[in-house]
Design a protein around this motif. Structure first.
Motif, short mmCIF file in Angstrom:
data_model
loop_
_atom_site.label_atom_id
_atom_site.label_comp_id
_atom_site.label_asym_id
_atom_site.label_seq_id
_atom_site.Cartn_x
_atom_site.Cartn_y
_atom_site.Cartn_z
N GLN A 1 5.56 11.48 12.31
CA GLN A 1 4.59 12.47 11.86
C GLN A 1 4.73 12.62 10.36
OE1 GLN A 1 4.40 16.14 14.03
NE2 GLN A 1 3.25 17.17 12.43
N VAL A 2 3.60 12.68 9.68
CA VAL A 2 3.59 12.88 8.23
C VAL A 2 2.73 14.10 7.91
CG1 VAL A 2 4.05 10.48 7.59
CG2 VAL A 2 1.69 11.21 7.98
N GLY A 3 3.06 14.77 6.80
CA GLY A 3 2.34 15.96 6.41
C GLY A 3 2.17 16.04 4.91
N GLU A 4 1.63 17.14 4.47
CA GLU A 4 1.27 17.33 3.06
C GLU A 4 2.39 16.96 2.10
OE1 GLU A 4 0.05 20.77 -0.13
OE2 GLU A 4 -0.20 21.21 1.99
N GLY A 5 2.05 16.11 1.14
CA GLY A 5 2.98 15.70 0.11
C GLY A 5 3.83 14.49 0.46
N ASP A 6 3.80 14.07 1.73
CA ASP A 6 4.59 12.89 2.13
C ASP A 6 4.01 11.63 1.50
OD1 ASP A 6 6.17 14.56 3.65
OD2 ASP A 6 5.43 13.83 5.59
N GLU B 1 0.83 -1.20 0.00
CA GLU B 1 0.00 0.00 0.00
C GLU B 1 0.87 1.25 0.00
OE1 GLU B 1 -3.92 1.41 2.40
OE2 GLU B 1 -2.26 0.72 3.66
N VAL B 2 0.42 2.27 -0.73
CA VAL B 2 1.04 3.58 -0.67
C VAL B 2 0.01 4.54 -0.08
CG1 VAL B 2 0.40 4.25 -3.04
CG2 VAL B 2 2.30 5.38 -1.90
N LEU B 3 0.47 5.40 0.83
CA LEU B 3 -0.36 6.44 1.43
C LEU B 3 0.28 7.77 1.10
CD1 LEU B 3 -0.85 4.88 4.99
CD2 LEU B 3 -2.41 4.72 3.03
N VAL B 4 -0.47 8.66 0.47
CA VAL B 4 0.01 10.00 0.16
C VAL B 4 -0.84 10.98 0.97
CG1 VAL B 4 0.40 11.73 -1.63
CG2 VAL B 4 0.63 9.30 -2.18
N ILE B 5 -0.18 11.82 1.73
CA ILE B 5 -0.88 12.83 2.51
C ILE B 5 -1.16 14.01 1.56
CG2 ILE B 5 -0.89 14.24 4.59
CD1 ILE B 5 -0.62 11.13 5.03
N ALA B 6 -2.40 14.10 1.10
CA ALA B 6 -2.78 15.16 0.16
C ALA B 6 -2.99 16.48 0.88
CB ALA B 6 -4.04 14.76 -0.59
N CYS B 7 -3.45 16.39 2.14
CA CYS B 7 -3.73 17.59 2.92
C CYS B 7 -3.66 17.23 4.40
CB CYS B 7 -5.13 18.09 2.56
SG CYS B 7 -5.59 19.63 3.36
N GLY B 8 -3.20 18.16 5.22
CA GLY B 8 -3.18 17.95 6.66
C GLY B 8 -1.95 17.24 7.14
N ALA C 1 -7.84 18.03 11.44
CA ALA C 1 -9.21 17.90 10.95
C ALA C 1 -9.29 17.87 9.43
CB ALA C 1 -10.07 19.04 11.49
N ASP C 2 -8.29 18.43 8.77
CA ASP C 2 -8.30 18.49 7.30
C ASP C 2 -7.53 17.34 6.65
OD1 ASP C 2 -5.78 19.37 8.11
OD2 ASP C 2 -5.64 20.93 6.58
N LEU C 3 -7.18 16.31 7.41
CA LEU C 3 -6.41 15.20 6.83
C LEU C 3 -7.15 14.58 5.65
CD1 LEU C 3 -3.94 13.28 6.97
CD2 LEU C 3 -5.37 11.77 8.36
N LEU C 4 -6.44 14.47 4.54
CA LEU C 4 -6.93 13.73 3.37
C LEU C 4 -5.78 12.88 2.86
CD1 LEU C 4 -9.01 13.02 1.20
CD2 LEU C 4 -8.15 14.96 -0.14
N VAL C 5 -6.03 11.58 2.81
CA VAL C 5 -5.03 10.62 2.36
C VAL C 5 -5.51 10.00 1.05
CG1 VAL C 5 -3.82 8.48 2.93
CG2 VAL C 5 -4.38 10.12 4.74
N ILE C 6 -4.58 9.86 0.11
CA ILE C 6 -4.83 9.10 -1.12
C ILE C 6 -4.07 7.79 -0.95
CG2 ILE C 6 -4.66 9.03 -3.64
CD1 ILE C 6 -6.24 11.49 -2.61
#
Length: 139
Positions: free
Chosen positions: A74-79, A52-59, A96-101
């Protein structure tokens, strides 16, 4: 938690500034498909049938990798976080704005395994059968 002999890969800010659609397109071009948009479960879990790949799109989020007592980060935007099949992961708190792809190498179907709720030996056998990825999610 079975985890995997393959290491977790973290690429900091590798996809920062891209929209969710651009992230999904980039991942698909790299062979990471069957994408979804959401967060990360707040309980320890792993996938025995897919990398699995997780990309932090936001938050941002605080994660534990490897199960109870595992590594914290800790991970953040673009990681971009690549989790080989079997790697335990949990969201320990997020903005609150976390969005993961999320997506899977070769578009494989994923399962949801939890410690204590999955036969670990059977999971290890499934993990051993998961083929590697042709190309990393960062390119």
């Amino acid at each position: 938690m079975p985890n995997n002999v393959l290491p977790v890969h973290l690429s900091r800010a590798a996809l920062r500034g891209r929209t969710p659609a651009q992230i999904e397109q980039h991942l698909a071009e790299c062979g990471w498909t069957n994408a979804w948009r959401n967060g990360i479960y707040r309980f320890h879990h792993y996938h025995s049938t897919a990398h699995e790949v997780l990309v932090i799109a936001c938050g941002q989020a605080h994660l534990t990798l490897g199960g109870e007592g595992g590594s914290r980060m800790q991970v953040g935007e673009g990681d971009v976080l690549l989790l080989p099949a079997g790697t335990g992961h949990r969201n320990d708190g997020s903005s609150a704005d976390l969005l993961v792809i999320g997506a899977y190498a070769g578009g494989r179907e994923w399962d949801l395994c939890r410690p204590g709720g999955t036969d670990v030996e059977e999971a290890r056998q499934r993990i051993a059968r998961v083929p590697g990825w042709d190309r990393g999610p960062v390119g």
